[in-house]
Design a protein around this motif. Structure first.
Motif, PDB file in Angstrom:
ATOM      1  N   ARG A 307      10.389   2.633  -0.961  1.00  0.00           N
ATOM      2  CA  ARG A 307       9.197   3.078  -0.243  1.00  0.00           C
ATOM      3  C   ARG A 307       8.275   1.941   0.162  1.00  0.00           C
ATOM      4  NH1 ARG A 307       8.271   5.612   2.085  1.00  0.00           N
ATOM      5  NH2 ARG A 307       6.688   7.165   1.683  1.00  0.00           N
ATOM      6  N   SER A 308       8.581   0.725  -0.272  1.00  0.00           N
ATOM      7  CA  SER A 308       7.649  -0.391  -0.082  1.00  0.00           C
ATOM      8  C   SER A 308       7.346  -0.747   1.366  1.00  0.00           C
ATOM      9  CB  SER A 308       8.164  -1.628  -0.824  1.00  0.00           C
ATOM     10  OG  SER A 308       8.197  -1.404  -2.215  1.00  0.00           O
ATOM     11  N   PRO A 309       8.235  -0.545   2.347  1.00  0.00           N
ATOM     12  CA  PRO A 309       7.857  -0.876   3.725  1.00  0.00           C
ATOM     13  C   PRO A 309       6.770   0.019   4.309  1.00  0.00           C
ATOM     14  CG  PRO A 309      10.240  -0.925   3.475  1.00  0.00           C
ATOM     15  CD  PRO A 309       9.684  -0.311   2.222  1.00  0.00           C
ATOM     16  N   SER A 310       6.463   1.135   3.659  1.00  0.00           N
ATOM     17  CA  SER A 310       5.426   2.040   4.147  1.00  0.00           C
ATOM     18  C   SER A 310       4.099   1.728   3.461  1.00  0.00           C
ATOM     19  CB  SER A 310       5.842   3.488   3.886  1.00  0.00           C
ATOM     20  OG  SER A 310       5.760   3.778   2.504  1.00  0.00           O
ATOM     21  N   ASP A 311       3.116   2.616   3.641  1.00  0.00           N
ATOM     22  CA  ASP A 311       1.815   2.449   3.000  1.00  0.00           C
ATOM     23  C   ASP A 311       1.822   2.837   1.527  1.00  0.00           C
ATOM     24  OD1 ASP A 311       0.831   1.765   5.509  1.00  0.00           O
ATOM     25  OD2 ASP A 311       0.100   3.783   5.940  1.00  0.00           O
ATOM     26  N   VAL A 312       2.939   3.393   1.057  1.00  0.00           N
ATOM     27  CA  VAL A 312       3.005   3.952  -0.292  1.00  0.00           C
ATOM     28  C   VAL A 312       2.580   2.983  -1.389  1.00  0.00           C
ATOM     29  CG1 VAL A 312       4.622   4.733  -2.064  1.00  0.00           C
ATOM     30  CG2 VAL A 312       4.618   5.797   0.179  1.00  0.00           C
ATOM     31  N   PRO A 313       3.157   1.770  -1.479  1.00  0.00           N
ATOM     32  CA  PRO A 313       2.820   0.934  -2.641  1.00  0.00           C
ATOM     33  C   PRO A 313       1.343   0.574  -2.723  1.00  0.00           C
ATOM     34  CG  PRO A 313       4.023  -0.353  -1.006  1.00  0.00           C
ATOM     35  CD  PRO A 313       4.113   1.093  -0.588  1.00  0.00           C
ATOM     36  N   GLY A 320      -4.293   3.268  -9.234  1.00  0.00           N
ATOM     37  CA  GLY A 320      -4.045   2.807 -10.586  1.00  0.00           C
ATOM     38  C   GLY A 320      -2.606   2.820 -10.994  1.00  0.00           C
ATOM     39  N   LEU A 321      -1.688   2.880 -10.008  1.00  0.00           N
ATOM     40  CA  LEU A 321      -0.262   2.981 -10.284  1.00  0.00           C
ATOM     41  C   LEU A 321       0.479   1.777  -9.723  1.00  0.00           C
ATOM     42  CD1 LEU A 321       0.083   6.689  -9.193  1.00  0.00           C
ATOM     43  CD2 LEU A 321      -0.330   5.838 -11.497  1.00  0.00           C
ATOM     44  N   ARG A 322       1.716   1.624 -10.127  1.00  0.00           N
ATOM     45  CA  ARG A 322       2.592   0.596  -9.568  1.00  0.00           C
ATOM     46  C   ARG A 322       3.958   1.237  -9.348  1.00  0.00           C
ATOM     47  NH1 ARG A 322       3.021  -5.053 -10.040  1.00  0.00           N
ATOM     48  NH2 ARG A 322       0.752  -5.055 -10.033  1.00  0.00           N
ATOM     49  N   THR A 323       4.430   1.284  -8.123  1.00  0.00           N
ATOM     50  CA  THR A 323       5.706   1.928  -7.818  1.00  0.00           C
ATOM     51  C   THR A 323       6.831   0.929  -7.620  1.00  0.00           C
ATOM     52  OG1 THR A 323       5.180   1.955  -5.452  1.00  0.00           O
ATOM     53  CG2 THR A 323       4.545   3.894  -6.748  1.00  0.00           C
ATOM     54  N   GLN A 324       6.539  -0.361  -7.720  1.00  0.00           N
ATOM     55  CA  GLN A 324       7.557  -1.393  -7.602  1.00  0.00           C
ATOM     56  C   GLN A 324       7.068  -2.630  -8.340  1.00  0.00           C
ATOM     57  OE1 GLN A 324       5.816  -0.436  -4.503  1.00  0.00           O
ATOM     58  NE2 GLN A 324       4.380  -1.847  -5.455  1.00  0.00           N
ATOM     59  N   ALA A 325       7.952  -3.624  -8.494  1.00  0.00           N
ATOM     60  CA  ALA A 325       7.589  -4.815  -9.264  1.00  0.00           C
ATOM     61  C   ALA A 325       6.505  -5.626  -8.569  1.00  0.00           C
ATOM     62  CB  ALA A 325       8.832  -5.671  -9.495  1.00  0.00           C
TER      63      ALA A 325
END
Length: 380
Positions: A307-313, A320-325
């Motif tokens: 999902r990182s290429p989108s606005d998600v991360p 307050g979250l982290r969805t990738q390294a």
């Protein structure tokens, strides 16, 4: 990606991550505090307009016999930052996207309405000496077009016209001007990836046709300099659209499996930008790589998720979250810089050394190809 349902789960990673990892206090913050997307880095303010396009010659593949309707956001370099701030998501769009995932009860349904953008609706267009190159953006499955806002605003600030295309019934919510909201009819329909790609190829062509004849954008856009850029299944559609439409000069696939793999050679520039997990989704990039016979690059960013290429991360991290390294802001920067370097090189014919090999500015970005991508295990 074995089924459309699996793609839908992966593509809606924002809400999954929020549901599974909301820490104490995060839900209350999302209910009130605004989240401002990273500011565009180019020299120009950004304008925005929404277009409703109806293809009366083509039935909608998911809602026949109704004609295919598309909603398109156009971001463009503006002469001044005048006009109302562009909203990110409506309350209904936010609710429907959150409802795609299980376990999101801790989030207010209007969470995504708190996101703030930088574009201004109806801002006066920049009076450029020459017509401007065009980048067409296609989002991943379940994603509305506004989930690529950060990339779109940045490209527009650098002097590009950007058309973000909503593909109705393939996104969680697409709102039409009369108030109708098209929900996702594809997400639970089994493996229909090739049908999705085939429909998006026609969507690309129709958008290009209508922009060429548009009273404003027909004169603003250089129709001889066009790139197609997509995330997830939108990236597969970008490649397929290039094969079908010679008007598209260059393309980028951001972590999408090719549906189907390219079966014939594509001699125009193409960039494959992979997140860490791409190979785990049944990636078929090696088959496609062999058919890229023009300028080509295969980049891998191990710290990024699908999902990182989108606005998600960025949004998730603001909650307050982290969805990738990698940090969300770093993901945004990497995607912006490499996409812009590609567009500059192939639509403006400017030298961009960033694409020549590994850069100390971005040690996270690995060059899989052209040096080693012919090895079947190279990506995995």
């Amino acid at each position: 990606m074995k089924t459309i349902r699996r793609i839908g789960v992966a593509v809606a990673g924002l809400v999954t991550a929020l549901a599974l990892a909301v820490p104490a206090g995060a839900a209350s913050r999302s209910g009130g505090d605004p989240i401002t997307l990273p500011a565009p880095t180019g020299p120009h303010p950004v304008g925005w307009e929404e277009l409703h396009l109806v293809d009366r010659d083509r039935p909608d593949p998911w809602a026949p016999p109704a004609p295919r309707e598309l909603m398109v956001s156009v971001w463009y370099p503006a002469a001044a930052a005048r006009g109302a701030a562009v909203p990110y998501a409506t309350a209904e769009e936010s609710r429907l996207l959150l409802e795609q995932m299980e376990g999101t009860d801790g989030l207010p349904p209007d969470t995504l309405t708190r996101v703030r953008t930088h574009a201004r609706a109806g801002a006066p267009p920049l009076r450029a000496r020459h017509r401007l190159p065009l980048v067409v953006l296609s989002p991943g499955l379940t994603d509305p077009r506004w989930m690529l806002t950060s990339l779109a605003e940045d490209l527009a600030s650098r002097g590009y016209v950007v058309a973000g295309v909503d593909h109705p019934y393939e996104a969680a919510a697409v709102t039409f001007p009369d108030g109708r909201v098209a929900t996702c009819r594809v997400c639970d329909g089994g493996d229909q990836g090739e049908k999705v790609v085939a429909g998006r190829v026609q969507d690309f062509a129709f958008v290009l046709d209508r922009l060429k004849g548009h009273t404003r954008y027909g004169r603003m856009i250089d129709h001889g300099r066009i790139a197609a850029v997509g995330h997830s299944i939108g990236g597969a559609a970008a490649a397929a659209a290039m094969l079908a439409d010679r008007r598209i000069d260059a393309g980028i696939d951001m972590d999408g499996s090719f549906r189907p793999p390219l079966a014939r050679d594509l001699a125009r520039p193409f960039l494959m930008l992979a997140a860490d997990a791409h190979g785990k989704h049944g990636g078929n990039w090696n088959d496609t790589w062999a058919h890229l016979t023009g300028w080509r690059r295969w980049l891998n960013v191990p710290g990024m998720a699908h999902r990182s290429p989108s606005d998600v991360p960025f949004i998730a991290e603001a909650l307050g979250l982290r969805t990738q390294a990698l940090p969300g802001a770093r993901c945004v920067w990497i995607v912006r810089e490499y996409v812009a370097a590609f567009a500059d090189r192939h639509l403006r014919h400017r030298n961009r050394p960033l694409l020549n090999g590994p850069s100390p500015r971005f040690p996270e970005v690995h060059f899989v190809g052209p040096a080693t991508a012919r090895t079947p295990s190279a990506h995995r």
